[in-house]
Design a protein around this motif. Structure first.
Motif, PDB file in Angstrom:
ATOM      1  N   PHE A   1       0.877  -1.083   0.016  1.00  0.00           N
ATOM      2  CA  PHE A   1       0.151   0.075  -0.029  1.00  0.00           C
ATOM      3  C   PHE A   1       1.001   1.378   0.087  1.00  0.00           C
ATOM      4  O   PHE A   1       1.751   1.476   1.026  1.00  0.00           O
TER       5      PHE A   1
ATOM      6  N   ASP B   1      -3.193  -3.662  -4.369  1.00  0.00           N
ATOM      7  CA  ASP B   1      -4.454  -3.129  -4.137  1.00  0.00           C
ATOM      8  C   ASP B   1      -4.781  -2.177  -5.359  1.00  0.00           C
ATOM      9  O   ASP B   1      -4.090  -1.446  -5.779  1.00  0.00           O
TER      10      ASP B   1
ATOM     11  N   TYR C   1     -11.776  -8.114  -3.072  1.00  0.00           N
ATOM     12  CA  TYR C   1     -12.261  -7.856  -1.828  1.00  0.00           C
ATOM     13  C   TYR C   1     -13.883  -7.922  -2.214  1.00  0.00           C
ATOM     14  O   TYR C   1     -14.499  -6.793  -2.732  1.00  0.00           O
TER      15      TYR C   1
ATOM     16  N   TYR D   1     -11.046   1.141   9.453  1.00  0.00           N
ATOM     17  CA  TYR D   1     -10.225   1.322   8.489  1.00  0.00           C
ATOM     18  C   TYR D   1      -9.473   2.508   8.923  1.00  0.00           C
ATOM     19  O   TYR D   1      -8.612   3.284   8.293  1.00  0.00           O
TER      20      TYR D   1
ATOM     21  N   PHE E   1      -5.738   2.842   9.133  1.00  0.00           N
ATOM     22  CA  PHE E   1      -5.080   2.815   7.615  1.00  0.00           C
ATOM     23  C   PHE E   1      -5.134   3.918   6.685  1.00  0.00           C
ATOM     24  O   PHE E   1      -4.227   4.316   6.223  1.00  0.00           O
ATOM     25  N   ARG E   2      -6.444   4.677   6.960  1.00  0.00           N
ATOM     26  CA  ARG E   2      -6.510   5.868   6.387  1.00  0.00           C
ATOM     27  C   ARG E   2      -5.234   7.095   6.512  1.00  0.00           C
ATOM     28  O   ARG E   2      -4.935   7.835   5.836  1.00  0.00           O
TER      29      ARG E   2
ATOM     30  N   GLN F   1     -19.211   0.854  -0.544  1.00  0.00           N
ATOM     31  CA  GLN F   1     -18.920  -0.303   0.418  1.00  0.00           C
ATOM     32  C   GLN F   1     -20.098  -0.541   1.232  1.00  0.00           C
ATOM     33  O   GLN F   1     -20.954   0.119   1.283  1.00  0.00           O
TER      34      GLN F   1
ATOM     35  N   LYS G   1     -13.961  -8.170   4.564  1.00  0.00           N
ATOM     36  CA  LYS G   1     -13.121  -7.237   5.222  1.00  0.00           C
ATOM     37  C   LYS G   1     -14.242  -6.144   5.888  1.00  0.00           C
ATOM     38  O   LYS G   1     -14.988  -5.887   5.061  1.00  0.00           O
TER      39      LYS G   1
ATOM     40  N   VAL H   1      -8.185  -6.014   9.850  1.00  0.00           N
ATOM     41  CA  VAL H   1      -7.853  -4.579   9.573  1.00  0.00           C
ATOM     42  C   VAL H   1      -7.141  -3.661  10.488  1.00  0.00           C
ATOM     43  O   VAL H   1      -7.105  -4.251  11.536  1.00  0.00           O
TER      44      VAL H   1
END
Ligand code: PBG
Length: 338
Positions: free
Chosen positions: A87, A128, A202, A211, A214-215, A232, A259, A284
């Motif tokens: 990523f 990704d 996904y 998430y 992660f962001r 989503q 996920k 995650v």
């Protein structure tokens, strides 16, 4: 499953604790097990040389420059981890409304793929496909008047997938949740001669608060306009996950991802029971952070909570797990933990 009452004596002839008395017996009757072969290690990349920087929201996880990433990839191979997932944290100056940098064949992710492939050719590289690390609005697709365009986004995602496959990615993992993207990407890959590049879709990706960290890690958190609920999935839904999976498989997905992970183990189990295909779970960033922060505050034992959470994915039917704990778990599974 047969009716338990048909053949099972009742207490005291049956004592279920009998099988649990000793470690050897517990190991002998264990119904599921975790191995290094089940682990996929997600890694974050940044520009620069000889650089690794901490991600405050994910204790123990860092963003690495490509040269450091190569060392991590070598570590993965030594630990027996089959694949890594990459990523990029794209410099802000390269982000625009169209996510153009995603299509640059010399962008950060492509340079990372090439460097890792050259250093460790026999390890799987998963990339990704989604525009969020590249767009100035932080969305996975193209945005027009507050709406995420589907078919227009798919066209760009196909090109993004081709750029990654060209650089040497082994598995394309579309995480964007646009309709029809798996079929379009499969056709694009095949047309370009990449018929052996896998698609790990996904398929059931929920609009999740988990998430958040992660962001922050990829730098899209503070720029995201609105939310991702129009593409989503709604966390309330389960039947819809089966429809998503069925469509992605019909479009050519080789394997699928559910996920987030821990709060969606029921989805992993339902999908596994309904489709005979490899199903992966993504533990995650928010799940990882919860366990790490609880352990750091002496609220839970890190190693025990980590291994229990990973084993639970196997019990639910997952073939493997994308997890930031991959190297630590691998060390324990390899008997290398102190
Ligand atoms: C982007 C993407 C996300 C994650 C993986 N790919 C975040 C999002 O959809 O906003 C989350 C992974 C994690 O939280 O660890 N398409």
């Amino acid at each position: 499953m047969s009716e338990e009452t048909d053949y099972q004596a009742s207490y005291p002839a049956t004592r279920l604790r009998r099988l649990r008395q000793t470690d050897w017996s517990r190991r002998l009757v264990a119904e599921s097990s975790l191995s290094v072969d089940d682990l996929i290690w997600p890694l974050f990349i940044i520009e620069g040389n000889e650089t690794s920087e901490a991600i405050p929201t994910m204790p123990g996880v860092e963003r690495h420059s490509v040269d450091h990433l190569v060392s991590k990839a070598k570590e993965a191979v030594e630990l027996g981890i089959p694949a890594i997932a990459l990523f990029p944290n794209t410099p802000v100056t390269l982000r625009d409304a169209m996510g153009s940098e995603a299509l640059n064949s010399d962008n950060l992710i492509c340079r990372a793929i090439r460097a890792v492939k050259a250093a460790v050719p026999h390890m799987g590289i998963i990339t990704d496909v989604a525009l969020d690390p590249y767009t100035s609005h932080g969305h996975d697709g193209l945005l027009e008047d507050g709406v995420i365009l589907n078919d227009e986004s798919v066209k760009v995602l196909v090109k993004q997938a081709l750029v990654q496959a060209e650089a040497g990615a082994d598995i394309i993992a579309p995480s964007d949740m646009m309709d029809g993207r798996v079929g379009a990407i499969r056709a694009g890959l095949d047309e370009a001669g990449h018929e052996n590049v896998q698609i790990m879709s996904y398929a059931a990706k929920y609009a999740s608060a988990f998430y958040g960290p992660f962001r922050e890690a990829v730098g899209s958190g503070n720029i995201l306009e609105g939310d991702k609920k129009s593409y989503q999935m709604n966390p309330a839904n389960s039947d819809e996950a089966l429809r998503e999976v069925a469509m992605d498989l019909a479009e050519g997905a080789d394997s699928i991802i559910i996920k987030p992970g821990m709060a969606y183990l029921d989805i992993v189990r339902r999908v596994k029971d309904n489709f005979d295909v490899p199903v992966f779970a993504y533990q995650v960033s928010g799940e990882y952070a919860m366990i790490q922060l609880a352990a750091a505050n002496n609220i839970m034992d890190l190693e025990a909570a980590m291994m229990e959470s990973l084993l639970a994915f196997k019990r639910a039917g997952a073939s493997g797990i994308l997890t930031y704990f991959a190297p630590e778990a691998a060390k324990i599974l390899n008997g290398l933990d102190g």
